[in-house]
Design an enzyme around this catalytic site. Structure first.
Site, PDB file in Angstrom:
ATOM      1  N   SER A  12     -11.378  53.513  60.814  1.00  0.00           N
ATOM      2  CA  SER A  12     -10.505  54.092  61.833  1.00  0.00           C
ATOM      3  C   SER A  12     -10.643  55.603  61.878  1.00  0.00           C
ATOM      4  O   SER A  12     -10.459  56.286  60.869  1.00  0.00           O
ATOM      5  CB  SER A  12      -9.053  53.735  61.518  1.00  0.00           C
ATOM      6  OG  SER A  12      -8.198  54.596  62.239  1.00  0.00           O
ATOM      7  N   HIS A  37     -12.966  52.012  65.034  1.00  0.00           N
ATOM      8  CA  HIS A  37     -11.581  51.723  65.440  1.00  0.00           C
ATOM      9  C   HIS A  37     -10.915  53.005  65.937  1.00  0.00           C
ATOM     10  O   HIS A  37     -10.890  54.016  65.249  1.00  0.00           O
ATOM     11  CB  HIS A  37     -10.830  51.160  64.230  1.00  0.00           C
ATOM     12  CG  HIS A  37      -9.440  50.700  64.515  1.00  0.00           C
ATOM     13  ND1 HIS A  37      -9.147  49.465  65.061  1.00  0.00           N
ATOM     14  CD2 HIS A  37      -8.239  51.296  64.303  1.00  0.00           C
ATOM     15  CE1 HIS A  37      -7.841  49.325  65.177  1.00  0.00           C
ATOM     16  NE2 HIS A  37      -7.258  50.420  64.733  1.00  0.00           N
ATOM     17  N   ASP A  39      -7.416  54.668  67.260  1.00  0.00           N
ATOM     18  CA  ASP A  39      -5.964  54.512  67.286  1.00  0.00           C
ATOM     19  C   ASP A  39      -5.380  55.431  68.357  1.00  0.00           C
ATOM     20  O   ASP A  39      -5.246  56.634  68.163  1.00  0.00           O
ATOM     21  CB  ASP A  39      -5.382  54.857  65.911  1.00  0.00           C
ATOM     22  CG  ASP A  39      -5.672  53.761  64.900  1.00  0.00           C
ATOM     23  OD1 ASP A  39      -5.281  52.604  65.158  1.00  0.00           O
ATOM     24  OD2 ASP A  39      -6.308  54.047  63.877  1.00  0.00           O
ATOM     25  N   MET A  41      -2.333  56.734  70.353  1.00  0.00           N
ATOM     26  CA  MET A  41      -0.879  56.819  70.124  1.00  0.00           C
ATOM     27  C   MET A  41      -0.235  57.696  71.194  1.00  0.00           C
ATOM     28  O   MET A  41      -0.779  58.735  71.549  1.00  0.00           O
ATOM     29  CB  MET A  41      -0.601  57.446  68.755  1.00  0.00           C
ATOM     30  CG  MET A  41      -1.197  56.671  67.607  1.00  0.00           C
ATOM     31  SD  MET A  41      -0.730  57.420  66.035  1.00  0.00           S
ATOM     32  CE  MET A  41      -1.532  56.312  64.881  1.00  0.00           C
ATOM     33  N   HIS A  70      -7.295  50.367  69.767  1.00  0.00           N
ATOM     34  CA  HIS A  70      -5.959  49.876  69.397  1.00  0.00           C
ATOM     35  C   HIS A  70      -4.930  50.747  70.114  1.00  0.00           C
ATOM     36  O   HIS A  70      -4.727  51.910  69.750  1.00  0.00           O
ATOM     37  CB  HIS A  70      -5.838  49.993  67.863  1.00  0.00           C
ATOM     38  CG  HIS A  70      -4.520  49.597  67.306  1.00  0.00           C
ATOM     39  ND1 HIS A  70      -4.169  49.867  66.008  1.00  0.00           N
ATOM     40  CD2 HIS A  70      -3.465  48.948  67.853  1.00  0.00           C
ATOM     41  CE1 HIS A  70      -2.951  49.399  65.774  1.00  0.00           C
ATOM     42  NE2 HIS A  70      -2.500  48.848  66.880  1.00  0.00           N
ATOM     43  N   MET A  72      -1.526  51.907  70.742  1.00  0.00           N
ATOM     44  CA  MET A  72      -0.131  51.985  70.275  1.00  0.00           C
ATOM     45  C   MET A  72       0.636  52.811  71.295  1.00  0.00           C
ATOM     46  O   MET A  72       1.032  53.955  71.047  1.00  0.00           O
ATOM     47  CB  MET A  72      -0.091  52.617  68.878  1.00  0.00           C
ATOM     48  CG  MET A  72      -0.512  51.642  67.789  1.00  0.00           C
ATOM     49  SD  MET A  72      -0.852  52.458  66.241  1.00  0.00           S
ATOM     50  CE  MET A  72      -2.527  52.969  66.544  1.00  0.00           C
ATOM     51  N   MET A 141      -0.773  43.888  62.013  1.00  0.00           N
ATOM     52  CA  MET A 141      -0.475  45.179  61.378  1.00  0.00           C
ATOM     53  C   MET A 141       0.088  44.902  59.986  1.00  0.00           C
ATOM     54  O   MET A 141       1.083  44.184  59.838  1.00  0.00           O
ATOM     55  CB  MET A 141       0.544  45.970  62.209  1.00  0.00           C
ATOM     56  CG  MET A 141      -0.014  46.577  63.483  1.00  0.00           C
ATOM     57  SD  MET A 141      -1.519  47.555  63.285  1.00  0.00           S
ATOM     58  CE  MET A 141      -0.972  48.847  62.160  1.00  0.00           C
ATOM     59  N   ASP A 179      -4.904  45.638  59.838  1.00  0.00           N
ATOM     60  CA  ASP A 179      -4.923  47.097  59.968  1.00  0.00           C
ATOM     61  C   ASP A 179      -3.790  47.710  59.161  1.00  0.00           C
ATOM     62  O   ASP A 179      -2.611  47.457  59.440  1.00  0.00           O
ATOM     63  CB  ASP A 179      -4.765  47.436  61.464  1.00  0.00           C
ATOM     64  CG  ASP A 179      -4.909  48.917  61.763  1.00  0.00           C
ATOM     65  OD1 ASP A 179      -5.099  49.709  60.827  1.00  0.00           O
ATOM     66  OD2 ASP A 179      -4.818  49.261  62.962  1.00  0.00           O
TER      67      ASP A 179
END
Ligand code: DX5
Ligand code: ZN
Length: 224
Positions: A12, A37, A39, A41, A70, A72, A141, A179
């Site tokens: 990640s 990966h 992330d 956010m 991913h 979020m 998660m 994850d």
């Protein structure tokens, strides 16, 4: 793509140096990472803000590895198209982030992208039951999302085992990904639970030998 024994390892970028993402990508490739990966956010679904579709799309030029995005973010449906037009191979949304999950999963697939669903530790598997026949990936998660470097919540590993059983019994096709909190110390319990894809951030980027670290998950290592 999926293997019964050897998991996909997806470092990640959350724990990379954001001022030098190219070096981070090179490190992932050189060390034998399978996926990258990302992330994403939004500062609301989780407290921090990272990056958006432009980052992912710009980085597409720098790597041939699959990009595992991913999200979020609340209301991911507003962003799917932008991520789809650039570089994402997998787009995973959170069950807790919006209402009409089935239609968003279809929206992702219509762009020819693999669609994933994720649940935070406090969400039961039953919440996503009706999506299991249609998703390409389920992201469990194993920490509360938002930060790297947290400790794995062991109770969450039961969801991986349950997903494996359901997959076998029902003939589902999703990849089971986990994850959060994966490191050299938790390696044994992670491998025992048997995810098919493993996201790892801080432990990968902080390791003195990231290639050897990845190999821990690839070989029949002592910790299994
Ligand atoms: C956390 C992110 C993870 C994070 C994992 O919300 O979804 O992908 O990078 O970090 P580690 O591996 O350090 O727990
Ligand atoms: Zn993640």
């Amino acid at each position: 793509m999926e293997n019964n024994n050897i998991p996909i390892v997806a470092p990640s970028l959350l724990s990379a140096d954001f001022s030098d993402m190219e070096t981070a990508l090179t490190l992932i490739e050189k060390s034998g990472g399978d996926w990258v990966h990302f992330d994403v956010m939004d500062g609301t679904f989780v407290p921090d803000i990272t990056f958006g579709h432009k980052m992912v799309n710009d980085m597409r030029k720098r790597s041939n590895l699959p990009f595992d995005v991913h999200l979020m973010v609340y209301h991911p449906e507003t962003q799917i198209e932008k991520f789809a037009h650039g570089g994402a191979d997998y787009i995973t949304i959170h069950a807790e982030a919006t209402i009409h999950l089935n239609s968003i999963i279809s929206q992702i697939k219509e762009f020819g992208i693999k669609a994933g669903i994720s649940i935070v530790p406090s969400t039961e598997l039953s919440r996503i039951q009706e999506l299991l026949p249609v998703v390409d990936l389920v992201l469990v998660m194993t920490v509360n999302p938002g930060y790297g470097g947290q400790k794995l919540i062991p109770e969450t590993l039961k969801k991986i085992i349950a997903l494996k059983e359901l997959k076998q019994k029902m003939g589902y096709n999703y990849i089971i990904e986990m994850d959060g909190g994966v490191n050299r110390e938790s390696c044994a319990q992670v491998l025992k639970a048997g995810p098919e894809a493993i996201v790892t951030g801080s432990a990968f980027f902080d390791d003195k030998d990231p290639a050897a670290y990845i190999q821990l998950f690839k070989t029949e290592c002592n910790c299994r």
